[in-house]
Design a protein around this motif. Structure first.
Motif, PDB file in Angstrom:
ATOM      1  N   GLU A 106       0.837  -1.200   0.000  1.00  5.96           N
ATOM      2  CA  GLU A 106       0.000   0.000   0.000  1.00  5.96           C
ATOM      3  C   GLU A 106       0.877   1.258   0.000  1.00  5.96           C
ATOM      4  O   GLU A 106       0.564   2.244  -0.678  1.00  5.96           O
ATOM      5  CB  GLU A 106      -0.922   0.003   1.220  1.00  5.96           C
ATOM      6  N   GLN A 107       1.995   1.205   0.726  1.00  7.29           N
ATOM      7  CA  GLN A 107       2.932   2.326   0.718  1.00  7.29           C
ATOM      8  C   GLN A 107       3.501   2.554  -0.680  1.00  7.29           C
ATOM      9  O   GLN A 107       3.650   3.695  -1.123  1.00  7.29           O
ATOM     10  CB  GLN A 107       4.069   2.077   1.711  1.00  7.29           C
ATOM     11  N   LEU A 108       3.811   1.458  -1.377  1.00  2.26           N
ATOM     12  CA  LEU A 108       4.336   1.574  -2.736  1.00  2.26           C
ATOM     13  C   LEU A 108       3.309   2.199  -3.675  1.00  2.26           C
ATOM     14  O   LEU A 108       3.655   2.998  -4.552  1.00  2.26           O
ATOM     15  CB  LEU A 108       4.769   0.209  -3.263  1.00  2.26           C
ATOM     16  N   LYS A 109       2.046   1.841  -3.492  1.00  2.00           N
ATOM     17  CA  LYS A 109       0.980   2.438  -4.304  1.00  2.00           C
ATOM     18  C   LYS A 109       0.931   3.954  -4.096  1.00  2.00           C
ATOM     19  O   LYS A 109       0.758   4.721  -5.039  1.00  2.00           O
ATOM     20  CB  LYS A 109      -0.375   1.827  -3.945  1.00  2.00           C
ATOM     21  N   GLN A 110       1.075   4.369  -2.840  1.00  2.00           N
ATOM     22  CA  GLN A 110       1.037   5.799  -2.523  1.00  2.00           C
ATOM     23  C   GLN A 110       2.231   6.523  -3.132  1.00  2.00           C
ATOM     24  O   GLN A 110       2.115   7.647  -3.631  1.00  2.00           O
ATOM     25  CB  GLN A 110       1.018   5.997  -1.001  1.00  2.00           C
ATOM     26  N   ILE A 111       3.403   5.879  -3.102  1.00  2.00           N
ATOM     27  CA  ILE A 111       4.606   6.465  -3.702  1.00  2.00           C
ATOM     28  C   ILE A 111       4.397   6.674  -5.201  1.00  2.00           C
ATOM     29  O   ILE A 111       4.711   7.735  -5.743  1.00  2.00           O
ATOM     30  CB  ILE A 111       5.830   5.561  -3.452  1.00  2.00           C
ATOM     31  N   LYS A 112       3.863   5.663  -5.853  1.00  2.00           N
ATOM     32  CA  LYS A 112       3.631   5.758  -7.296  1.00  2.00           C
ATOM     33  C   LYS A 112       2.625   6.856  -7.609  1.00  2.00           C
ATOM     34  O   LYS A 112       2.785   7.615  -8.578  1.00  2.00           O
ATOM     35  CB  LYS A 112       3.139   4.411  -7.840  1.00  2.00           C
ATOM     36  N   ARG A 113       1.607   6.960  -6.794  1.00  2.00           N
ATOM     37  CA  ARG A 113       0.573   7.979  -7.007  1.00  2.00           C
ATOM     38  C   ARG A 113       1.144   9.387  -6.827  1.00  2.00           C
ATOM     39  O   ARG A 113       0.883  10.289  -7.621  1.00  2.00           O
ATOM     40  CB  ARG A 113      -0.592   7.761  -6.046  1.00  2.00           C
TER      41      ARG A 113
END
Length: 248
Positions: free
Chosen positions: A172-179
């Motif tokens: 989920e943290q990686l998703k936020q980084i990408k966003r």
């Protein structure tokens, strides 16, 4: 059909021997003509060879594409060096260019800050996917298959637990980084290292490297995250105006 035979056909071509007829290839390789022709036919179909009107074969346009990739692979570190140096001079903190090598994230180029106390990252040094912003931003932009492979090799449940994480939370943290388009990395050691990173993209808009600012936490906190991210994104935008496909 032997791949070895196919490669030997291609290896016949040189600066001194730029075009060949089938009979020339047969003579030099001592292959049966029928067998050699099948290999040549495949190479022609795939764009590796071109047949001229006088029945000669030359290296095809596919090699132009591959040569571009090879040449451009070596250009990004050279292109970005002046920008990295300017950023280091402006902020007096270390600036790092890093990328994925296999399943490791490694430093490709770095400029050390001018302060007496600095974070030094050396070329070839492996960077943590949990604490380094460059490694995190790169991981966030990998395709799911490669991302899962990296996580499987480097981030076991035990290691994630040491950082008070689960795989679900980390993804989920990686998703936020990408966003968001940037990552923040923090080393929880007593001295404390803080890093900020943005992705660098190639001509196909694929993320192939990360650009980071790294420094002691106490000093990096003098500015807000937005300040560092804007500095990095300015450079990533400038670099994007150049045509490059990858990084060596």
């Amino acid at each position: 059909m032997s791949a070895g035979k196919t490669l030997k056909i291609l290896n016949l071509f040189s600066m001194q021997q730029r075009k060949l007829k089938i009979d020339d290839m047969v003579e030099q390789l001592a292959y049966p003509k029928s067998s050699l022709y099948r290999h040549v036919k495949l190479l022609k179909e795939e764009g590796y060879l071109i047949e001229t009107t006088d029945n000669y074969y030359r290296l095809g346009n596919r090699f132009l594409h591959l040569a571009t990739i090879v040449n451009e692979d070596n250009r990004l570190p050279t292109l970005i060096l002046p920008f990295m140096e300017q950023l280091r001079d402006r902020l007096n903190e270390s600036v790092v260019l890093s990328h994925l090598s296999g399943t490791d994230h490694v430093c490709v180029q770095s400029f050390r800050g001018f302060h007496t106390l600095n974070v030094t990252i050396t070329v070839g040094e492996r960077l943590s996917f949990l604490t380094d912003a460059g490694a995190k931003v790169m991981l966030a932009h990998l395709n799911s298959s490669l991302r899962d492979r990296v996580i499987a090799e480097h981030l076991s449940d035990r290691i994630l637990k040491q950082h008070n994480l689960t795989k679900t939370i980390f993804l989920e943290q990686l998703k936020q980084i990408k966003r968001k388009g940037y990552a923040v990395g923090e080393d929880k050691s007593p001295d404390g290292v803080l890093s900020y990173a943005v992705p660098l993209r190639n001509v196909d808009q694929e993320v192939i490297a990360a650009l980071s600012i790294v420094g002691p936490k106490y000093r990096m906190l003098q500015y807000e995250t937005k300040f560092y991210v804007e500095q990095l994104k300015t450079i990533s935008g400038q670099v994007a105006t150049y045509r490059f496909d990858g990084i060596s």
